[in-house]
Design a protein around this motif. Structure first.
Motif, mmCIF file in Angstrom:
data_model
loop_
_atom_site.group_PDB
_atom_site.id
_atom_site.type_symbol
_atom_site.label_atom_id
_atom_site.label_comp_id
_atom_site.label_asym_id
_atom_site.label_seq_id
_atom_site.Cartn_x
_atom_site.Cartn_y
_atom_site.Cartn_z
ATOM 1 N N LEU A 7 52.822 39.129 37.424
ATOM 2 C CA LEU A 7 53.741 38.126 37.948
ATOM 3 C C LEU A 7 53.103 37.222 38.998
ATOM 4 O O LEU A 7 53.764 36.343 39.531
ATOM 5 C CB LEU A 7 54.964 38.817 38.565
ATOM 6 N N SER A 8 51.856 37.422 39.312
ATOM 7 C CA SER A 8 51.207 36.658 40.375
ATOM 8 C C SER A 8 49.806 36.238 39.929
ATOM 9 O O SER A 8 49.418 36.474 38.798
ATOM 10 C CB SER A 8 51.122 37.510 41.631
ATOM 11 N N GLN A 9 49.082 35.616 40.839
ATOM 12 C CA GLN A 9 47.670 35.327 40.602
ATOM 13 C C GLN A 9 46.906 36.519 41.146
ATOM 14 O O GLN A 9 46.881 36.739 42.350
ATOM 15 C CB GLN A 9 47.251 34.067 41.346
ATOM 16 N N GLY A 10 46.320 37.310 40.278
ATOM 17 C CA GLY A 10 45.678 38.503 40.788
ATOM 18 C C GLY A 10 44.646 39.079 39.860
ATOM 19 O O GLY A 10 44.357 38.541 38.790
ATOM 20 N N SER A 11 44.094 40.183 40.300
ATOM 21 C CA SER A 11 43.085 40.874 39.513
ATOM 22 C C SER A 11 43.186 42.372 39.769
ATOM 23 O O SER A 11 43.661 42.812 40.812
ATOM 24 C CB SER A 11 41.687 40.374 39.874
ATOM 25 N N LEU A 12 42.738 43.119 38.795
ATOM 26 C CA LEU A 12 42.682 44.575 38.881
ATOM 27 C C LEU A 12 41.321 44.988 38.359
ATOM 28 O O LEU A 12 40.894 44.536 37.289
ATOM 29 C CB LEU A 12 43.796 45.211 38.045
ATOM 30 N N SER A 13 40.622 45.803 39.115
ATOM 31 C CA SER A 13 39.305 46.260 38.660
ATOM 32 C C SER A 13 39.121 47.735 38.987
ATOM 33 O O SER A 13 39.682 48.251 39.947
ATOM 34 C CB SER A 13 38.185 45.440 39.305
ATOM 35 N N ILE A 14 38.350 48.378 38.148
ATOM 36 C CA ILE A 14 37.967 49.770 38.370
ATOM 37 C C ILE A 14 36.448 49.799 38.302
ATOM 38 O O ILE A 14 35.854 49.382 37.308
ATOM 39 C CB ILE A 14 38.595 50.709 37.324
ATOM 40 N N ASP A 15 35.823 50.252 39.376
ATOM 41 C CA ASP A 15 34.368 50.265 39.477
ATOM 42 C C ASP A 15 33.881 51.690 39.672
ATOM 43 O O ASP A 15 34.500 52.466 40.399
ATOM 44 C CB ASP A 15 33.897 49.428 40.678
ATOM 45 N N ARG A 16 32.763 52.022 39.040
ATOM 46 C CA ARG A 16 32.149 53.322 39.245
ATOM 47 C C ARG A 16 30.733 53.095 39.763
ATOM 48 O O ARG A 16 29.955 52.358 39.164
ATOM 49 C CB ARG A 16 32.082 54.111 37.950
#
Length: 180
Positions: free
Chosen positions: A20-29
């Motif tokens: 619903l917004s301007q965004g990001s999701l990340s998963i880092d190892r």
């Protein structure tokens, strides 16, 4: 308390909110690496898994007669890290770290080529098992920006934070260079 259920609920909420917004999701190892003391001796090893979500929610945006932007927005960051340290490194470092913040930001034209950016925010940076009132961080900034040409803007201002313990006022600089 089992952290898996609240963590999964948190991640699912962030995914829905990000849509619903301007965004990001990340998963880092970050893979295993050795930790060494000041004498170069190995004192353990460790790896890290980080889940990070960022989103910006515009509240209002309008342009003046010269097409300059005036806007209010909220920026939300959440960063959860799980560390898998071994040996002495496991005793020195926490197993889980939470880093969250919410910031209210405002940008507005002032006069001619001048504009201003101001922001106030709060956040938490702490091991998940040690979140206290002392973990609460606050910050604020005010920057005055001069647009030199269509490609370059420079600014100056100040910031206030308690990230280092007692409140600290710091000078700040702003550079925005965009090639057309």
């Amino acid at each position: 308390m089992d952290m898996k259920k609240p963590l999964m609920l948190f991640i699912m909420s962030l995914i829905a909110f990000t849509a619903l917004s301007q965004g990001s999701l990340s998963i880092d190892r970050f893979g295993y690496s050795d930790f060494r003391n000041s004498d170069g001796e190995r004192v353990g090893s460790g790896s890290m898994l980080r889940t990070k979500a960022e989103m910006t929610l515009p509240i209002t945006m309008k342009r003046d007669e010269a097409n300059r932007l005036s806007a209010w927005g909220i920026r939300i960051n959440a960063d959860y890290s799980r560390l898998n340290n071994r040996e002495t490194a496991a005793m020195l470092n926490p197993h889980e770290i939470l880093n969250t913040s919410i910031t209210l930001a405002h940008i507005r034209p002032l006069a001619g080529r001048w504009s201003m950016i101001a922001a106030l925010g709060v956040g938490i940076y702490a091991p998940t098992n040690y979140i206290r009132w002392k973990s609460l961080l606050g910050n604020g900034i005010a920057l005055f920006i001069y647009k030199i040409n269509d490609e370059l803007s420079l600014g100056f201002g100040g910031g206030l934070t308690n990230s280092y313990g007692p409140p600290v006022v710091m000078p700040m600089a702003y550079v925005n260079w965009q090639r057309k």
